[in-house]
Design an enzyme around this catalytic site. Structure first.
Site, PDB file in Angstrom:
ATOM      1  N   GLU A 112       0.854  -1.189   0.000  1.00 53.97           N
ATOM      2  CA  GLU A 112       0.000   0.000   0.000  1.00 53.97           C
ATOM      3  C   GLU A 112       0.891   1.240   0.000  1.00 53.97           C
ATOM      4  O   GLU A 112       1.971   1.204   0.573  1.00 53.97           O
ATOM      5  CB  GLU A 112      -0.856   0.033   1.284  1.00 53.97           C
ATOM      6  CG  GLU A 112      -1.772  -1.143   1.445  1.00 53.97           C
ATOM      7  CD  GLU A 112      -2.429  -1.197   2.837  1.00 53.97           C
ATOM      8  OE1 GLU A 112      -2.218  -0.278   3.644  1.00 53.97           O
ATOM      9  OE2 GLU A 112      -3.138  -2.179   3.090  1.00 53.97           O
ATOM     10  N   LYS A 114       2.475   4.429   1.389  1.00 59.91           N
ATOM     11  CA  LYS A 114       2.579   4.933   2.754  1.00 59.91           C
ATOM     12  C   LYS A 114       2.215   6.409   2.717  1.00 59.91           C
ATOM     13  O   LYS A 114       3.001   7.254   2.310  1.00 59.91           O
ATOM     14  CB  LYS A 114       3.975   4.736   3.321  1.00 59.91           C
ATOM     15  CG  LYS A 114       4.033   5.140   4.780  1.00 59.91           C
ATOM     16  CD  LYS A 114       5.301   4.704   5.450  1.00 59.91           C
ATOM     17  CE  LYS A 114       5.255   5.002   6.938  1.00 59.91           C
ATOM     18  NZ  LYS A 114       5.104   6.417   7.263  1.00 59.91           N
ATOM     19  N   ASP A 116       1.533  10.123   3.747  1.00 60.65           N
ATOM     20  CA  ASP A 116       2.253  10.986   4.670  1.00 60.65           C
ATOM     21  C   ASP A 116       1.260  11.940   5.322  1.00 60.65           C
ATOM     22  O   ASP A 116       1.089  13.072   4.899  1.00 60.65           O
ATOM     23  CB  ASP A 116       3.343  11.747   3.916  1.00 60.65           C
ATOM     24  CG  ASP A 116       4.438  12.193   4.852  1.00 60.65           C
ATOM     25  OD1 ASP A 116       4.404  11.807   6.041  1.00 60.65           O
ATOM     26  OD2 ASP A 116       5.325  12.929   4.408  1.00 60.65           O
ATOM     27  N   TYR A 227      -7.104   1.781   6.548  1.00 51.90           N
ATOM     28  CA  TYR A 227      -6.284   0.643   6.129  1.00 51.90           C
ATOM     29  C   TYR A 227      -6.235  -0.539   7.085  1.00 51.90           C
ATOM     30  O   TYR A 227      -5.672  -1.566   6.759  1.00 51.90           O
ATOM     31  CB  TYR A 227      -4.877   1.093   5.751  1.00 51.90           C
ATOM     32  CG  TYR A 227      -4.218   2.090   6.697  1.00 51.90           C
ATOM     33  CD1 TYR A 227      -3.925   1.763   8.015  1.00 51.90           C
ATOM     34  CD2 TYR A 227      -3.881   3.362   6.232  1.00 51.90           C
ATOM     35  CE1 TYR A 227      -3.313   2.671   8.856  1.00 51.90           C
ATOM     36  CE2 TYR A 227      -3.257   4.282   7.073  1.00 51.90           C
ATOM     37  CZ  TYR A 227      -2.981   3.918   8.383  1.00 51.90           C
ATOM     38  OH  TYR A 227      -2.381   4.823   9.207  1.00 51.90           O
ATOM     39  N   LYS A 315      10.750   2.542   2.989  1.00 48.47           N
ATOM     40  CA  LYS A 315      10.842   3.963   2.665  1.00 48.47           C
ATOM     41  C   LYS A 315      11.455   4.215   1.292  1.00 48.47           C
ATOM     42  O   LYS A 315      12.316   3.463   0.850  1.00 48.47           O
ATOM     43  CB  LYS A 315      11.703   4.669   3.727  1.00 48.47           C
ATOM     44  CG  LYS A 315      11.071   4.733   5.101  1.00 48.47           C
ATOM     45  CD  LYS A 315       9.871   5.646   5.081  1.00 48.47           C
ATOM     46  CE  LYS A 315       9.442   6.091   6.438  1.00 48.47           C
ATOM     47  NZ  LYS A 315       9.985   7.296   6.940  1.00 48.47           N
ATOM     48  N   CYS A 409      11.104  44.649  14.228  1.00 48.70           N
ATOM     49  CA  CYS A 409      10.817  44.435  12.811  1.00 48.70           C
ATOM     50  C   CYS A 409      12.045  44.848  11.991  1.00 48.70           C
ATOM     51  O   CYS A 409      12.558  45.954  12.174  1.00 48.70           O
ATOM     52  CB  CYS A 409       9.603  45.258  12.395  1.00 48.70           C
ATOM     53  SG  CYS A 409       9.328  45.251  10.621  1.00 48.70           S
ATOM     54  N   CYS A 412      10.887  48.224   9.886  1.00 42.23           N
ATOM     55  CA  CYS A 412      10.529  49.509  10.495  1.00 42.23           C
ATOM     56  C   CYS A 412      11.076  49.664  11.906  1.00 42.23           C
ATOM     57  O   CYS A 412      11.002  50.736  12.480  1.00 42.23           O
ATOM     58  CB  CYS A 412       9.016  49.697  10.491  1.00 42.23           C
ATOM     59  SG  CYS A 412       8.181  48.677  11.709  1.00 42.23           S
ATOM     60  N   CYS A 427       5.121  42.002  13.390  1.00 43.41           N
ATOM     61  CA  CYS A 427       5.522  43.375  13.634  1.00 43.41           C
ATOM     62  C   CYS A 427       4.281  44.094  14.157  1.00 43.41           C
ATOM     63  O   CYS A 427       3.194  43.958  13.601  1.00 43.41           O
ATOM     64  CB  CYS A 427       5.976  43.994  12.319  1.00 43.41           C
ATOM     65  SG  CYS A 427       6.052  45.783  12.371  1.00 43.41           S
ATOM     66  N   CYS A 432       4.144  50.037   9.472  1.00 46.88           N
ATOM     67  CA  CYS A 432       5.377  49.421   8.982  1.00 46.88           C
ATOM     68  C   CYS A 432       5.390  49.451   7.454  1.00 46.88           C
ATOM     69  O   CYS A 432       4.455  48.990   6.805  1.00 46.88           O
ATOM     70  CB  CYS A 432       5.452  47.979   9.466  1.00 46.88           C
ATOM     71  SG  CYS A 432       6.759  47.027   8.683  1.00 46.88           S
TER      72      CYS A 432
END
Ligand code: IVH
Length: 671
Positions: A112, A114, A116, A227, A315, A409, A412, A427, A432
């Site tokens: 199957e 894998k 993520d 699954y 993997k 920042c 600014c 900020c 700014c």
């Protein structure tokens, strides 16, 4: 009433069937628009008869009440994880171990993808989805039932096919994930809304499922595949994993593709094929899960510590490259969010040259401890944004120092502060210049005020020259001022002024979107405009009335409410209005039979949902009220109209049947 109940049941069955065709069989029978129509009809019915709106209605996927925190759930059977193998040799060892323990010469496996994403467990009782939880530490997870309910591909009720019986209890396990295409759209939307981008689909899926406000989760495009399941009493006994997966599918659950592989050679072929095909898959995979097919053998093999002996994650080699970090820079976005970005020595990763990688936020930067001069591994995540995976510590220059996230920042110099969600540093200055450039660019963009010609460069020039400090300053520009800018000719200046002038005639939707309020994308701006056709209504609206706007959850409502409470923001809006910007309320006509009239809708219509009818009336300048009084101008009485019709007859209010209503809408008849 009877008929309403019956129709609601029919609609739910139809919607469940179409979900099954779409998510389980991958073969829809209706268009999205047809599906939406059925859904709207059900929403209408439930609005009319609130007792019909049960929690397992598909209309409830918008997300219920926000939680204070997640409750803990102790898993009835531990949620295991998988051991990894990385190459042919390691997989051969795994295969050999199984053959020895089982005393067989060849093992049949199921392969199957894998996925993520994030492992979850779902509990169905008598076919109804009751509880869902995250894996947590494998023993105890978090109750995310409300959030899981918003996942479209998760059936709220099992839909047995081919005579399969619904088991009294079913505990299934699977993965919540985000498809690549959805991920791309999600990040585009976040960019548009001034929110920091997600690094990869996995992070986005995990972050979305762990939102305390289910409305937030509902706005994220999560998918699910199941699954495995936990053996419980009353479930049929199957000989193989394949049969189990087929069974889950017949119960109406989405199951991912799976292939048989005979022995070592079979797995080798599958591995090669799936590695080659990984980019063509609609979701991210980081390998292939290889599972023993024979259930009996699985039982005999059992488990070691936290992973089963009968399965392994094989993997894929990561698509990563190493390169050097030349500099780390912090960028300031429209909402003031500071995003650290690594500038890299250009390197090709999976066929694309990468020279910058986002480091996301301070936490991520700290966790990875990326420093200037470091050698790092970069990977393209979700086929979109390059990401730094890890630092090669052995190659770190001796004099390197951890990167200090600026307290001020970088543009600014104003103080920075963590926002309420804790991960984003912003900020704090309202003036700014970096934020201002982004704000102006957004304000002028095509889907906002649509001032042609204001891109990145011009927005920067306008801000750095001091010509534009507020949105309203745009409307005070003239030819002389514009021509003082570098590379601005007379013709361009004229064109720009004309575009600015044109933008004054706008719509409330565009105007609200242009203001660049956090969380307010185009769809939210549209909903807000409908609820608040005049922007100043938002100055006095309380937080509750903002929460009542379509698809606006409490978190969003709070931000929107706070925006309109801020005197500076009000001043900016007032200045725009005084400069002649005229946001028109959502299309409302002045003439016609419905203009200024109060209409009451009762009973069901065959050609139109109640929501649609309301929209049509409002678009023509009418108002839809809930009850009949002497002030009512029309009562539109559909099928099964009840007491409202009677009242209208008593009061002598003009009654329209569906046919008459439709001809009035079309302008075929006069009122
Ligand atoms: S089976 C005991 N099948 O990978 C069996 N897991 O590293 C447990 N995963 O926690 C999982 N795709 O989140 C299985 N087809 C698949 C999977 C899969 C992704 C994830 C799952 C698990 C992790 C283990």
């Amino acid at each position: 009433m009877k008929t309403a109940e019956k129709r609601a049941r029919e609609l739910r069955q139809e919607l469940a069937h179409h979900n099954y065709r779409y998510y389980v069989l991958d073969s829809p029978e209706v268009s999205d628009a047809q599906y939406d129509r059925l859904m709207r009809e059900l929403q209408e019915l439930e609005a009319k008869h609130p007792q019909l709106a049960t929690p397992d209605s598909p209309t409830q996927r918008v997300g219920g009440e926000a939680a204070e925190k997640f409750e803990k759930v102790v898993h009835r059977a531990p949620m295991l994880s998988l051991a990894n193998v990385f190459n042919d040799e390691e997989f051969s060892d795994f295969d050999e171990r199984i053959r020895k323990l089982a005393g067989v010469s060849e093992v049949t496996y199921v392969c199957e993808p894998k996925l993520d994403g994030l492992a979850i467990t779902l509990r169905y009782e008598q076919g109804k989805f009751l509880q869902g939880a995250t894996r947590g530490d494998g023993t105890t997870g978090e109750d995310v039932t409300g959030n899981l309910r918003t996942v479209r591909s998760l059936p709220l009720e099992l839909l047995p096919q081919d005579g399969v019986k619904v088991p009294p209890v079913l505990e299934v396990r699977g993965e919540v994930f985000i498809r690549k295409e959805d991920f791309k759209k999600l990040n585009e939307k976040r960019e548009e809304e001034g929110e920091p981008l997600f690094a990869n689909p996995r992070n986005a899926a995990a972050g979305s499922l762990r939102q305390l406000d289910p409305k937030m989760t509902a706005s994220r495009p999560l998918s699910i595949y199941l699954y495995e399941y936990v053996a419980t009493e009353g479930l049929p006994a199957f000989k193989t994993h394949t049969e189990k997966l087929e069974y889950l599918k017949k119960l109406g659950l989405p199951v991912n593709r799976h292939e048989h592989a005979k022995g070592l050679d079979g797995v080798r072929k599958q591995y090669e094929a799936s590695q080659k095909g990984r980019h063509a898959l609609p979701f991210e995979v980081d390998g292939m899960v290889v599972k023993v097919d024979d259930e009996d053998l699985r039982l005999r093999l059992g488990q070691v510590s936290k992973s089963p002996r009968w399965a392994v994650a094989y993997k894929f080699p990561p698509e990563e490259e190493s390169t050097r970090v030349d500099a780390i820079e912090v960028q300031v976005g429209r909402t003031g969010a500071l995003t650290p970005v690594a500038h890299l020595k250009p390197v090709k990763v999976g066929g694309v040259t990468v020279s910058r990688a986002t480091l996301h936020n301070e936490d991520e930067l700290r966790r990875k401890d990326v420093r200037q001069g470091d050698t790092v591994f970069v990977r393209r995540a979700g086929d979109v944004i390059p990401e730094i995976v890890s630092v090669v510590l052995s190659k770190r220059p001796a004099d390197s120092k951890p990167y200090e996230f600026p307290k001020n920042c970088p543009v600014c110099g104003a103080q920075t502060a963590k926002d309420e969600e804790g991960a984003i540093i912003r900020c704090t200055s309202a003036s700014c210049p970096a934020q201002l450039v982004e704000k102006i660019r957004h304000f002028a963009s095509r889907t906002a005020m649509d001032v042609d010609g204001v891109g990145d460069k011009l927005a920067s020039a306008l801000v750095s020259s001091g010509l534009v400090k507020t949105f309203a300053d745009l409307y005070a520009l003239d030819k002389t001022k514009l021509m003082s800018l570098e590379r601005m000719g007379e013709k361009s200046a004229e064109n720009l002024l004309a575009a600015i002038e044109r933008s004054k005639q706008t719509t409330q939707r565009r105007f609200l979107y242009a203001l660049g309020i956090r969380h307010v994308g185009e769809a939210t701006a549209k909903a807000l405009a409908e609820a608040f056709p005049d922007v100043r209504q938002l100055y006095t609206a309380d937080q509750d009335s903002v929460t009542r706007v379509k698809d606006v959850g409490p978190t969003m409502a709070q931000v929107i409410y706070a925006f309109f409470q801020e005197p500076q923001n009000r001043a900016a809006i007032d200045a725009l209005l005084s400069a002649g910007v005229t946001p028109a309320p959502p299309q409302v006509a002045t003439g016609g039979p419905f203009a200024g009239k109060t209409v009451v809708l009762t009973g069901g219509m065959s050609g139109m949902s109640r929501e649609q009818a309301k929209e049509e009336i409002e678009r023509r300048g009418g108002k839809v009220a809930g009850s009949v009084s002497r002030k009512t101008d029309f009562v539109v009485a559909g099928e099964d109209a009840g007491s409202k019709l009677k009242k209208a007859q008593e009061l002598g209010v003009r009654i329209l049947d569906e046919q008459a209503f439709l001809s009035l809408l079309k302008g075929e008849a006069r009122s």
